[in-house]
Design a protein around this motif. Sequence first.
Motif, PDB file in Angstrom:
ATOM      1  N   ASP A 186      36.264  61.380  39.561  1.00 26.68           N
ATOM      2  CA  ASP A 186      37.694  61.129  39.740  1.00 26.68           C
ATOM      3  C   ASP A 186      38.055  59.662  39.959  1.00 26.68           C
ATOM      4  OD1 ASP A 186      38.425  63.888  39.612  1.00 26.68           O
ATOM      5  OD2 ASP A 186      37.671  64.128  41.671  1.00 26.68           O
ATOM      6  N   PHE A 187      37.162  58.892  40.574  1.00 32.08           N
ATOM      7  CA  PHE A 187      37.514  57.531  40.993  1.00 32.08           C
ATOM      8  C   PHE A 187      36.425  56.516  40.654  1.00 32.08           C
ATOM      9  CE2 PHE A 187      39.475  60.477  44.064  1.00 32.08           C
ATOM     10  CZ  PHE A 187      40.824  60.147  43.912  1.00 32.08           C
ATOM     11  N   VAL A 188      36.850  55.236  40.642  1.00 32.12           N
ATOM     12  CA  VAL A 188      35.910  54.116  40.602  1.00 32.12           C
ATOM     13  C   VAL A 188      36.258  53.182  41.761  1.00 32.12           C
ATOM     14  CG1 VAL A 188      35.518  54.200  38.117  1.00 32.12           C
ATOM     15  CG2 VAL A 188      37.348  52.772  39.009  1.00 32.12           C
ATOM     16  N   TRP A 189      35.226  52.538  42.311  1.00 30.16           N
ATOM     17  CA  TRP A 189      35.432  51.580  43.393  1.00 30.16           C
ATOM     18  C   TRP A 189      35.031  50.198  42.895  1.00 30.16           C
ATOM     19  CZ3 TRP A 189      34.382  56.622  44.100  1.00 30.16           C
ATOM     20  CH2 TRP A 189      35.077  57.320  45.112  1.00 30.16           C
ATOM     21  N   LEU A 190      35.986  49.290  42.881  1.00 27.72           N
ATOM     22  CA  LEU A 190      35.759  47.933  42.378  1.00 27.72           C
ATOM     23  C   LEU A 190      35.894  46.931  43.514  1.00 27.72           C
ATOM     24  CD1 LEU A 190      37.918  47.973  39.103  1.00 27.72           C
ATOM     25  CD2 LEU A 190      35.459  48.355  39.294  1.00 27.72           C
ATOM     26  N   HIS A 191      34.883  46.081  43.657  1.00 21.97           N
ATOM     27  CA  HIS A 191      34.963  44.993  44.625  1.00 21.97           C
ATOM     28  C   HIS A 191      35.388  43.730  43.881  1.00 21.97           C
ATOM     29  CE1 HIS A 191      33.603  41.613  47.131  1.00 21.97           C
ATOM     30  NE2 HIS A 191      33.931  42.416  48.129  1.00 21.97           N
ATOM     31  N   VAL A 192      36.436  43.062  44.392  1.00 19.97           N
ATOM     32  CA  VAL A 192      37.018  41.923  43.681  1.00 19.97           C
ATOM     33  C   VAL A 192      37.102  40.716  44.616  1.00 19.97           C
ATOM     34  CG1 VAL A 192      38.918  41.144  42.230  1.00 19.97           C
ATOM     35  CG2 VAL A 192      38.402  43.591  42.391  1.00 19.97           C
ATOM     36  N   GLY A 193      36.658  39.562  44.132  1.00 17.08           N
ATOM     37  CA  GLY A 193      36.702  38.335  44.914  1.00 17.08           C
ATOM     38  C   GLY A 193      38.127  37.861  45.143  1.00 17.08           C
ATOM     39  N   ALA A 194      38.343  37.227  46.290  1.00 18.56           N
ATOM     40  CA  ALA A 194      39.691  36.822  46.688  1.00 18.56           C
ATOM     41  C   ALA A 194      40.306  35.795  45.754  1.00 18.56           C
ATOM     42  CB  ALA A 194      39.663  36.257  48.115  1.00 18.56           C
TER      43      ALA A 194
END
Length: 336
Positions: free
Chosen positions: A80-88
């Motif tokens: 159902d979902f994806v988790w994305l880590h994104v730099g500031a």
Amino acid sequence: MQKNVSLRHFNTFGLESRAQFFEEVKSIGELTDIIKNPVWKEMPKFILGGGSNVLFTQDINALVIKMAIKGIELLKEDQDFVWLHVGAGERWHDFVMYCVEHDYAGVENLSLIPGTIGAAPMQNIGAYGVEIKDVVETVEAISVESAEIRTFSKEECLFGYRESIFKHALKGKLIITGVLFRLNKKAVYHVEYGDIQKTLTEMNVESPSIKAISEAVIRIRESKLPDPAKIGNAGSFFKNPEISSEQFDKLKSDFPTVPGYPTIPGFVKVPAGWLIEQAGWKGYRDGEIGVHARQALVLVNYGGGSGAEIRALSEKIQKSVKEKFGVSLSAEVNFI
């Protein structure tokens, strides 16, 4: 470390302001080194993202840290979902385009909003029925005092309408370094707000898609908002005020055409742009500053204006709207 640096090209108003010291950081390690360095430890620090939500009214007698921590990383996913880590330091719109390209739903309504990832949670940016709080999982930040890294859950961020804990209780105490987003693989479309559905129809789109909604939002924003590369501005200068239902009923009796959108029980949100336009400010110009001719919510710098002049204009608009409608406007832009 650079000294006496012009910030004209680091803010979308295009206003001249000079930083006493200036450093661009591209990693948490670089940021930690600055915070722990005894030379800079006691010096005031100002964190600069995309410069799209600031009004420089003076020089910055501080160490200006330009956030340039980049990267979009897929941490995990399920059906159902994806988790994305994104730099500031990533540009917000670039991140939205990444999600659109990969068919990840949740931020398509926030297309073409200027600024960076790090600034987005501070303001709880939003548009067309969607806010960043709807997709944030956690926010990572570093203490300017101890260099300790802390992770905030969505609940701990205390998100409100263009508000967060980072803008108030923890203002100046933390530097946001990254955000973890949870995006949907199964889209739930929000087309009921503003002109999205109308624009989709004009685009001959029969069935909404993530890409189509993004394109519609971009088309709407480009038709209403000036390009900062051509006319200095910070987008919406004022928040849409929320007033009590009783106050709105009285306002409606005096001004029958006033629009309003119920929010939490007992409160109604009134478009600030409508109030400003009805108060006669749309298209107003005074020398090199003014109010945009197509969108009264946008204050502009035509090239030679100053932050002090724009601030003074905003205060005149607030006074005018208060006198005419009895409604107080609050600035969405941060005065520096």
